[in-house]
Design a protein around this motif. Structure first.
Motif, PDB file in Angstrom:
ATOM      1  N   GLY A  20      22.740  63.435  49.305  1.00 33.81           N
ATOM      2  CA  GLY A  20      24.041  63.545  49.952  1.00 33.81           C
ATOM      3  C   GLY A  20      25.111  64.139  49.063  1.00 33.81           C
ATOM      4  N   ALA A  21      24.746  64.541  47.837  1.00 31.25           N
ATOM      5  CA  ALA A  21      25.719  65.085  46.890  1.00 31.25           C
ATOM      6  C   ALA A  21      26.377  66.342  47.436  1.00 31.25           C
ATOM      7  CB  ALA A  21      25.032  65.392  45.562  1.00 31.25           C
ATOM      8  N   LEU A  22      27.650  66.531  47.083  1.00 32.36           N
ATOM      9  CA  LEU A  22      28.411  67.719  47.462  1.00 32.36           C
ATOM     10  C   LEU A  22      28.421  68.702  46.291  1.00 32.36           C
ATOM     11  CD1 LEU A  22      31.495  66.078  49.252  1.00 32.36           C
ATOM     12  CD2 LEU A  22      29.370  66.909  50.283  1.00 32.36           C
ATOM     13  N   ASN A  23      27.868  69.877  46.513  1.00 31.54           N
ATOM     14  CA  ASN A  23      27.809  70.911  45.484  1.00 31.54           C
ATOM     15  C   ASN A  23      28.836  71.988  45.809  1.00 31.54           C
ATOM     16  OD1 ASN A  23      25.486  69.658  44.256  1.00 31.54           O
ATOM     17  ND2 ASN A  23      24.296  70.460  45.985  1.00 31.54           N
ATOM     18  N   ILE A  63      31.292  59.610  47.646  1.00 30.90           N
ATOM     19  CA  ILE A  63      30.020  59.747  48.358  1.00 30.90           C
ATOM     20  C   ILE A  63      29.235  58.455  48.189  1.00 30.90           C
ATOM     21  CG2 ILE A  63      27.920  61.135  48.597  1.00 30.90           C
ATOM     22  CD1 ILE A  63      29.478  63.296  46.908  1.00 30.90           C
ATOM     23  N   TYR A  64      28.632  57.969  49.284  1.00 31.23           N
ATOM     24  CA  TYR A  64      27.867  56.730  49.250  1.00 31.23           C
ATOM     25  C   TYR A  64      26.561  56.918  50.026  1.00 31.23           C
ATOM     26  CZ  TYR A  64      32.689  54.987  48.675  1.00 31.23           C
ATOM     27  OH  TYR A  64      33.996  54.789  48.277  1.00 31.23           O
ATOM     28  N   ALA A  65      25.498  56.272  49.556  1.00 36.17           N
ATOM     29  CA  ALA A  65      24.283  56.137  50.358  1.00 36.17           C
ATOM     30  C   ALA A  65      24.443  54.917  51.254  1.00 36.17           C
ATOM     31  CB  ALA A  65      23.060  55.977  49.461  1.00 36.17           C
ATOM     32  N   ILE A  66      23.958  55.016  52.510  1.00 35.42           N
ATOM     33  CA  ILE A  66      24.065  53.924  53.469  1.00 35.42           C
ATOM     34  C   ILE A  66      22.769  53.141  53.518  1.00 35.42           C
ATOM     35  CG2 ILE A  66      24.412  53.340  55.905  1.00 35.42           C
ATOM     36  CD1 ILE A  66      26.038  55.899  56.193  1.00 35.42           C
ATOM     37  N   ASP A  67      22.876  51.815  53.433  1.00 34.51           N
ATOM     38  CA  ASP A  67      21.727  50.942  53.662  1.00 34.51           C
ATOM     39  C   ASP A  67      21.661  50.655  55.159  1.00 34.51           C
ATOM     40  OD1 ASP A  67      19.913  48.878  53.975  1.00 34.51           O
ATOM     41  OD2 ASP A  67      20.548  47.787  52.186  1.00 34.51           O
ATOM     42  N   PRO A  68      20.701  51.243  55.892  1.00 33.79           N
ATOM     43  CA  PRO A  68      20.702  51.079  57.349  1.00 33.79           C
ATOM     44  C   PRO A  68      20.406  49.662  57.812  1.00 33.79           C
ATOM     45  CG  PRO A  68      18.708  52.188  56.630  1.00 33.79           C
ATOM     46  CD  PRO A  68      19.598  52.092  55.428  1.00 33.79           C
ATOM     47  N   SER A  69      19.814  48.839  56.956  1.00 32.13           N
ATOM     48  CA  SER A  69      19.485  47.473  57.356  1.00 32.13           C
ATOM     49  C   SER A  69      20.704  46.563  57.346  1.00 32.13           C
ATOM     50  CB  SER A  69      18.397  46.899  56.454  1.00 32.13           C
ATOM     51  OG  SER A  69      18.851  46.805  55.112  1.00 32.13           O
ATOM     52  N   THR A  70      21.691  46.872  56.495  1.00 26.40           N
ATOM     53  CA  THR A  70      22.875  46.029  56.379  1.00 26.40           C
ATOM     54  C   THR A  70      24.174  46.756  56.710  1.00 26.40           C
ATOM     55  OG1 THR A  70      23.235  46.576  54.040  1.00 26.40           O
ATOM     56  CG2 THR A  70      21.728  44.750  54.540  1.00 26.40           C
ATOM     57  N   GLY A  71      24.123  48.095  56.767  1.00 32.23           N
ATOM     58  CA  GLY A  71      25.335  48.881  56.930  1.00 32.23           C
ATOM     59  C   GLY A  71      26.106  49.061  55.646  1.00 32.23           C
ATOM     60  N   PHE A 131      24.353  58.998  54.685  1.00 30.98           N
ATOM     61  CA  PHE A 131      25.414  59.082  53.690  1.00 30.98           C
ATOM     62  C   PHE A 131      26.782  58.954  54.355  1.00 30.98           C
ATOM     63  CE2 PHE A 131      21.994  62.138  52.606  1.00 30.98           C
ATOM     64  CZ  PHE A 131      21.387  61.405  51.600  1.00 30.98           C
ATOM     65  N   ALA A 132      27.725  58.375  53.588  1.00 28.27           N
ATOM     66  CA  ALA A 132      29.117  58.259  54.033  1.00 28.27           C
ATOM     67  C   ALA A 132      30.013  58.940  53.007  1.00 28.27           C
ATOM     68  CB  ALA A 132      29.515  56.796  54.191  1.00 28.27           C
ATOM     69  N   ILE A 188      31.415  67.546  58.441  1.00 32.31           N
ATOM     70  CA  ILE A 188      30.055  67.901  58.052  1.00 32.31           C
ATOM     71  C   ILE A 188      29.480  68.858  59.092  1.00 32.31           C
ATOM     72  CG2 ILE A 188      27.816  67.013  57.334  1.00 32.31           C
ATOM     73  CD1 ILE A 188      30.149  65.882  55.729  1.00 32.31           C
ATOM     74  N   HIS A 189      28.849  69.923  58.643  1.00 32.62           N
ATOM     75  CA  HIS A 189      28.199  70.883  59.533  1.00 32.62           C
ATOM     76  C   HIS A 189      27.100  70.178  60.328  1.00 32.62           C
ATOM     77  CE1 HIS A 189      25.710  74.391  60.669  1.00 32.62           C
ATOM     78  NE2 HIS A 189      26.842  75.067  60.612  1.00 32.62           N
ATOM     79  N   PRO A 190      26.879  70.527  61.610  1.00 32.34           N
ATOM     80  CA  PRO A 190      25.849  69.850  62.411  1.00 32.34           C
ATOM     81  C   PRO A 190      24.467  69.864  61.785  1.00 32.34           C
ATOM     82  CG  PRO A 190      27.214  71.229  63.816  1.00 32.34           C
ATOM     83  CD  PRO A 190      27.633  71.515  62.410  1.00 32.34           C
ATOM     84  N   SER A 191      24.167  70.870  60.973  1.00 32.56           N
ATOM     85  CA  SER A 191      22.868  70.928  60.292  1.00 32.56           C
ATOM     86  C   SER A 191      22.778  69.941  59.147  1.00 32.56           C
ATOM     87  CB  SER A 191      22.626  72.343  59.751  1.00 32.56           C
ATOM     88  OG  SER A 191      23.518  72.627  58.677  1.00 32.56           O
ATOM     89  N   GLY A 192      23.934  69.405  58.720  1.00 35.54           N
ATOM     90  CA  GLY A 192      23.972  68.524  57.558  1.00 35.54           C
ATOM     91  C   GLY A 192      23.935  69.254  56.235  1.00 35.54           C
TER      92      GLY A 192
END
Length: 376
Positions: free
Chosen positions: A171-174, A117-125, A104-105, A144-148
């Motif tokens: 990846g949503a922020l609550n 908030i965005y989901a990342i496509d790892p194949s294309t970036g 997520f970005a 972002i906390h190291p634990s995610g």
């Protein structure tokens, strides 16, 4: 007749004895040590083949103010940048962060008072559909906390930190609430062990302990007589560096319980808006200054935290942000007023920078930059 039978059995015994000798004295179905069930070694004693190497591809994500977007670039093996495209963000986007999972970005939109908030496509970036979540007034950056599991956003005008829980699947922020942290907070760092948060404000540097649910409890404040612009933390969590508007950078020791020690000036430069960056290995530090449009390089001593000057470069007008590539060979610097992104080769001994060709000219005002690698 009896003598013939004894002779026959004797021949059988000799044959069995010869067979065992040929097998190294081991029993049938035994390993080479004679133990039942032992497996045979590979032919010729060869070792099993190593697992295949993970091949990665790398992308840079840049806050593109003016186009109110996140610009995406593919990073070549030679350090060069090739445009992948743009994804819409919010008004006056300034900072981009990547989740520790690389899934997520997040883009901070200062004038819209939210984070995209965005989901990342790892194949294309590439980045997926945008989802916004509200922050306080005039958010500056997200960490972002190291634990995610948690995220923290500094809000300059609200003078608060917004605290969020992060959904591991989307990846949503609550929202988990907000906390007052002093006048005009901007810079924020999280201890690499995930125990502490450090916040830079007009009052100095504040330290907080992180609770199990992401809540913050204060540890104390180190006041500053000079307005601060940014802070950075070594990967070991041992030292914190604060960049001030008068062009100085001070070093602060961090205790095991998260308290920030008094500052010692370890670098001086031109007055102006500064940012400070410690590269991931902790060997080098880089300080940007709008006062003389420079990026200053330093060697960083891992035990004392001392900074050794390694020269300066001038990437363009109003340098804003720097980021190191995954191999540590190249550093990238954005210059907002010039509309450029510069690429530098990094001297692996001193941290000094050498320009790799002419800067890339963007059709926007580049701000924060972050780099991430994904399996190819």
């Amino acid at each position: 007749m009896q003598r013939a039978l004894w002779r026959f059995f004797g021949l059988i015994a000799l044959a069995v004895s010869g067979l065992l000798a040929a097998c190294g004295g081991s029993c049938l179905g035994c390993g080479g040590d004679g133990n039942p069930g032992g497996g045979a070694e590979p032919p010729g004693g060869a070792s099993p083949p190593p697992p295949p190497a993970v091949v990665t591809q790398t992308f840079a994500y840049v806050a593109a103010r003016g186009l109110e977007s996140v610009a995406i670039y593919r990073v070549g093996d030679d350090g060069g940048l090739a445009s992948v495209g743009l994804v819409q963000a919010g008004e006056r986007v300034g900072h981009v962060a990547i989740h520790p999972s690389n899934r997520f970005a997040y883009a901070v939109n200062r004038n819209d008072n939210n984070v995209s908030i965005y989901a990342i496509d790892p194949s294309t970036g590439g980045l997926g559909d945008r989802v916004d979540v509200a922050t306080g007034i005039s958010p500056r950056l997200i960490r972002i906390h190291p634990s995610g599991s948690f995220a923290y956003v500094t809000n300059f005008i609200s003078e608060t930190i917004s605290i969020y829980g992060i959904d591991a699947n989307s990846g949503a922020l609550n929202p988990l609430g907000a906390m007052a942290v002093g006048a005009q907070p901007s810079g924020l760092m999280i201890d690499p062990t995930g125990q502490f948060v450090f916040v830079e404000s007009a009052e100095g540097v504040r330290s907080y302990s992180i609770g199990a649910a992401g809540a913050l409890s204060p540890n104390g404040t180190v006041p500053s007589a000079v307005a601060l612009d940014d802070i950075a933390l070594t990967p070991s969590g041992t030292f914190l560096y604060a960049a001030a508007a008068d062009g100085t950078v001070s070093r602060h020791a961090i205790s095991g319980t998260g308290e920030v020690g008094p500052g010692t000036v370890v670098a001086t430069g031109a007055a102006g808006e500064l940012s400070v960056y410690i590269e991931p290995s902790g060997r080098f530090a880089y300080v940007t200054s709008s006062g003389d449009n420079s990026v200053a390089a330093f060697g960083l001593h891992p035990l004392t935290g001392e900074l050794t000057p390694a020269g300066t470069v001038n990437p363009g007008l109003d340098p804003r942000s720097v980021a190191m590539g995954p191999t540590g060979e190249y550093l990238y610097a954005t210059s907002e007023d010039s509309g450029t992104i510069s690429v530098y080769a990094v001297d692996q001994t001193t941290g000094a920078l050498t320009a790799r060709g002419a800067p890339l000219v963007a059709d926007f005002l580049p701000g924060g930059i972050v780099i991430a690698s994904f399996p190819r």
